[in-house]
Write an enzyme that holds these catalytic residues in place. Structure first.
Site, mmCIF file in Angstrom:
data_model
loop_
_atom_site.group_PDB
_atom_site.id
_atom_site.type_symbol
_atom_site.label_atom_id
_atom_site.label_comp_id
_atom_site.label_asym_id
_atom_site.label_seq_id
_atom_site.Cartn_x
_atom_site.Cartn_y
_atom_site.Cartn_z
ATOM 1 C CG ASP A 13 -1.847 -1.186 1.270
ATOM 2 O OD1 ASP A 13 -2.520 -1.445 0.263
ATOM 3 O OD2 ASP A 13 -1.879 -1.860 2.315
ATOM 4 C CE LYS A 16 3.164 -2.727 -4.603
ATOM 5 N NZ LYS A 16 2.759 -2.496 -3.198
ATOM 6 N N GLY A 40 -3.842 -4.851 -4.454
ATOM 7 C CA GLY A 40 -4.576 -3.902 -5.276
ATOM 8 C C GLY A 40 -3.805 -2.632 -5.524
ATOM 9 C CG HIS A 41 -1.202 -1.676 -7.867
ATOM 10 N ND1 HIS A 41 -0.352 -2.205 -8.808
ATOM 11 C CD2 HIS A 41 -0.661 -2.006 -6.673
ATOM 12 C CE1 HIS A 41 0.660 -2.811 -8.200
ATOM 13 N NE2 HIS A 41 0.479 -2.703 -6.903
ATOM 14 C CD GLN A 223 0.719 -9.448 -2.114
ATOM 15 O OE1 GLN A 223 1.530 -9.994 -2.844
ATOM 16 N NE2 GLN A 223 -0.575 -9.621 -2.303
#
Length: 429
Positions: A13, A16, A40-41, A223
């Site tokens: 988080d 990225k 997630g991005h 991650q």
């Protein structure tokens, strides 16, 4: 021209998504090489906000996307994500997305087992997303995984499901959870196969041809290093290797594929879920960081725990992750603080140490050793050059470089794509 690999240098988080999106404009191919839809991005492009879990971020920029063999793929989650971004105007077809033939699949039984085991752990839960990523990786290592290529061979799928259910139903029954019927899983996969199978491709061959043609390849990690199954805060980690050296393994390329490794780190620290967090803040400053940084998980929506920048952890990530430069994000969240602290070591049983201990009991006993740095009154939000930054903010960045033993290559000053200070283009490194 060099390839670039982007990895998280904390607990994930770190922002990225924005950095990968920014780099994707310079790349030809963007590759996911590990993880699943537990990561997630978030990408902000104009007035559109894209939340991606499995799809490579480069698709937003019209670049070729690749999901490598190191990723565990939930076909239903993938198709749901494709439908969602297609409705937002993205073009996701077999011409723009390729998935490795040997990518392991996540089935409903994996999520059920993941959730049942977390419930059974009680107070010792790890904090998984319950989406089946861990059990799917276990099946891969145990050589009973259902892989994407198996969908093209019904006879292979038939006997492999027998083997898989023999294992998983035994565990589910032991945990007091409902078991699964083979016919239901076959029906589930038969419904998805016609839409998923067209994306299957010999990814390793494709990437090799792109390399020979001089294309720029961007490897997108999920991650972060401190969640790496070997090098993170075990057992509160993910189930894959998140370090850059896995870019080659997880895509079918050689060990030199990673190219320049860019580590992403926030100007402070956050963590989602359970596990040790030495510099965590439980006071008004911690709440302020969370509110100003909008700290909620992209996939889970869970609030993130917040704390001061931990230079010990990031230095560890730099070393084991092979990081050549840092992208420092969310500097603007620290605007207006009179004092900023940085964790420069730990106290363990009266002794100061400069590394994170591997033992679980020791991890609970360590206390942060802080260095205090003067804050700044001006704003860094939206800055696009060093001259736009308050002098004390520049000093803070320089001190971080010294402590983690890596230069800051990029500095992000807002979620907007172009609010970025470029020190060195990773593709030209």
């Amino acid at each position: 021209m060099s390839n670039v690999t982007v990895i998280g240098a904390q607990w994930g988080d770190e922002g990225k998504g924005k950095i990968v999106d920014w780099l994707a404009s310079r790349a030809d191919v963007v590759v996911r090489f590990q993880g699943g839809h537990n990561a997630g991005h978030t990408l902000v492009v104009g007035d559109q906000v894209y939340k991606l879990s499995l799809l490579p971020s480069g698709l937003v920029r019209g670049k070729m996307g690749v999901i490598g063999n190191g990723v565990v793929v939930d076909p239903e989650a993938l198709l749901t994500e494709i439908d969602r971004v297609t409705a937002q105007g993205l073009n996701v077809t077999p011409e723009t997305l390729k998935i490795a033939e040997s990518a392991p699949l996540i089935l409903p039984v994996h999520g059920a087992l993941d959730r049942a085991r977390e419930a059974a752990r009680g107070d010792r839960k790890i904090g998984t997303t319950g989406r089946g990523i861990g059990p799917a990786y276990e099946d891969k290592v145990a050589r009973r995984a259902i892989r994407l290529c198996d969908l093209a061979e019904p006879e292979t799928l038939d006997w492999k499901l027998d083997e898989l259910l023999l294992h998983h139903n035994t565990l589910l029954a032991g945990l007091g959870a409902p078991t699964f019927e083979k016919a239901d899983l076959i029906a589930h996969l038969e419904r998805l196969t016609p839409r998923v199978l067209p994306f299957m491709a010999p990814v390793a061959d494709f990437l090799e041809s792109e390399r020979k043609a001089g294309r720029r390849i961007l490897f997108e990690g999920a991650q972060a290093v401190m969640l790496d199954v070997d090098h993170g805060t075990y057992p509160f980690v993910t189930s894959s290797n998140t370090v850059a050296s896995n870019a080659g393994t997880g895509s079918g390329m050689g060990p030199s594929a990673a190219g320049f490794v860019l580590g992403i780190a926030k100007a402070y620290t956050t963590r989602v879920g359970e596990g040790p967090f030495p510099s965590e803040l439980h006071d008004d400053i911690g709440r302020r960081l969370g509110e100003r940084g909008h700290e909620f998980g992209t996939v889970t929506g869970r609030p993130r725990r917040c704390g001061w920048f931990d230079a010990v952890l990031v230095r560890h990530a730099v070393r084991v992750g092979g990081v050549g430069g840092l992208a420092l994000t969310k500097l603007d969240v620290l605007d207006g603080l009179e004092e900023i602290r940085v964790c420069v070591g730990y106290e363990l049983d009266g002794e100061v140490i400069n590394r994170f201990p591997p033992g679980s009991a020791a991890q609970t006993r360590i206390k942060p050793v802080y260095e205090t740095i003067e804050g700044w009154a001006g704003s860094t939000k939206g800055a696009r050059s060093w001259v736009d930054l308050p002098a004390q903010a520049v000093k803070y960045v320089r001190r971080i470089e010294e402590l983690v033993e890596a230069p800051v290559t990029l500095l992000s000053t807002s979620p907007e794509r172009d609010d970025t200070i470029l020190v060195r283009d990773p593709f030209d490194a």
